[in-house]
Design an enzyme around this catalytic site. Sequence first.
Site, PDB file in Angstrom:
ATOM      1  N   ARG A 154      -3.936  -9.428  -0.562  1.00  0.00           N
ATOM      2  CA  ARG A 154      -4.004  -9.546  -2.013  1.00  0.00           C
ATOM      3  C   ARG A 154      -4.900 -10.720  -2.369  1.00  0.00           C
ATOM      4  NH1 ARG A 154      -2.562  -5.040  -2.347  1.00  0.00           N
ATOM      5  NH2 ARG A 154      -0.759  -4.182  -3.449  1.00  0.00           N
ATOM      6  N   HIS A 208     -11.421  -2.722  -2.894  1.00  0.00           N
ATOM      7  CA  HIS A 208     -10.022  -2.389  -2.579  1.00  0.00           C
ATOM      8  C   HIS A 208      -9.900  -0.985  -1.969  1.00  0.00           C
ATOM      9  CE1 HIS A 208      -5.627  -3.487  -3.773  1.00  0.00           C
ATOM     10  NE2 HIS A 208      -5.665  -2.798  -2.643  1.00  0.00           N
ATOM     11  N   GLU A 257      -8.915  -8.232  -9.920  1.00  0.00           N
ATOM     12  CA  GLU A 257      -9.843  -7.131  -9.675  1.00  0.00           C
ATOM     13  C   GLU A 257      -9.684  -6.045 -10.750  1.00  0.00           C
ATOM     14  OE1 GLU A 257      -8.314  -6.499  -5.607  1.00  0.00           O
ATOM     15  OE2 GLU A 257      -7.508  -4.569  -6.302  1.00  0.00           O
TER      16      GLU A 257
HETATM   17  C1  DGY Z   1      -1.105  -1.229  -1.334  1.00  0.00           C
HETATM   18  O1  DGY Z   1      -0.579  -0.152  -1.022  1.00  0.00           O
HETATM   19  O2  DGY Z   1      -0.456  -2.211  -1.671  1.00  0.00           O
HETATM   20  C2  DGY Z   1      -2.568  -1.277  -1.261  1.00  0.00           C
HETATM   21  O3  DGY Z   1      -3.107  -2.461  -1.660  1.00  0.00           O
HETATM   22  C3  DGY Z   1      -3.204  -0.121  -2.002  1.00  0.00           C
HETATM   23  O4  DGY Z   1      -4.260   0.225  -1.174  1.00  0.00           O
END
Ligand code: DGY
Length: 321
Positions: A240, A287, A269
């Site tokens: 993250r 992402h 983002e």
């Molecule tokens: C999640 O599942 O948390 C991811 O970041 C999405 O790809």
Amino acid sequence: MAAQPTILVTRKLPEAVEARLQRDYAARLNPDDTVFSADELISRAAGADGLLVCPTDKLSAAVIERLPQSIRIAASFSVGYDHIDIEAAQARGLVVTNTPDVLSDATAEIAILLMLGAARRAGEGERLVRADGWTSWSPTFMLGRQVTGRRFGVLGMGKIGRITAERARSFGMEIHYHNRNRLDPALEAGAIFHDTVDDLLRHADVLSIHCPATPETDRLINERTLALLPAGAIVVNTARGNVIDDAALIDALRSGRLYAAGLDVFNNEPAIHPGYRTLDNAFLLPHLGSATVETRDAMGFRALDNLDAFFAGKAPVDRVT
Ligand code: DGY
């Protein structure tokens, strides 16, 4: 026959997932894939029994408080659930589920792609070829860093961290890690444990971030901690954005103290810190960690398994609250 539960689905999902949703639920789909504002989400949820949400839906305490009383579950199409105020959900009795495990391989692939892209200057090279700026092969042209024999530091040795470590090992890298708890030797698979984040950083030629976004990990990678990395280190983030202090990372990349960074996730983002766009040594993806056909289907089915269990009066396997 009992009426099918009504589910508000906030984003467009893979075809096979939507087909199952439509078969088993009164599904309110979002074919245009617009991101709902909080007000829109709340008004569209009127009379529904559950939500199928994504990381783009911010279920803050204020939003949770305003959700119609009929909503009893929010199944997230994601492993991360930092977009949901878990305490507020708990207090309201809202069941929250996530989709662990099924995206670990895909995310590990992206972490390795980011490491190699950053180390071997793939973004720069690709841009040059597209711009017709490539003039000749040369012994000294666009030299990067080889990862063979370097130390791969995993911050957060959960399933994704472990799979990424296994992939990095096959590149001849030595694996180091920090985790809240030391793993069993079988799971460690020879990786070297560091009992503090600081100590891991001192030993990481490549730092790969795999910890969840929590108040404890917020801006964990900042000016002070970046200075602990060996000179010329590479930072990779598939977890993250908020684990990183952008201004500090951008400074370290700009000054050349860090060799490069490979980033798939960002603060705020898609409106990322503009400084990243000015850096040739930042290899940037939008992402894409879990973005494969197989994985997105599996995430959708896992979210549906959780909804199915809940509405059958059973405990969803991936219950977070
Ligand atoms: C999640 O599942 O948390 C991811 O970041 C999405 O790809």
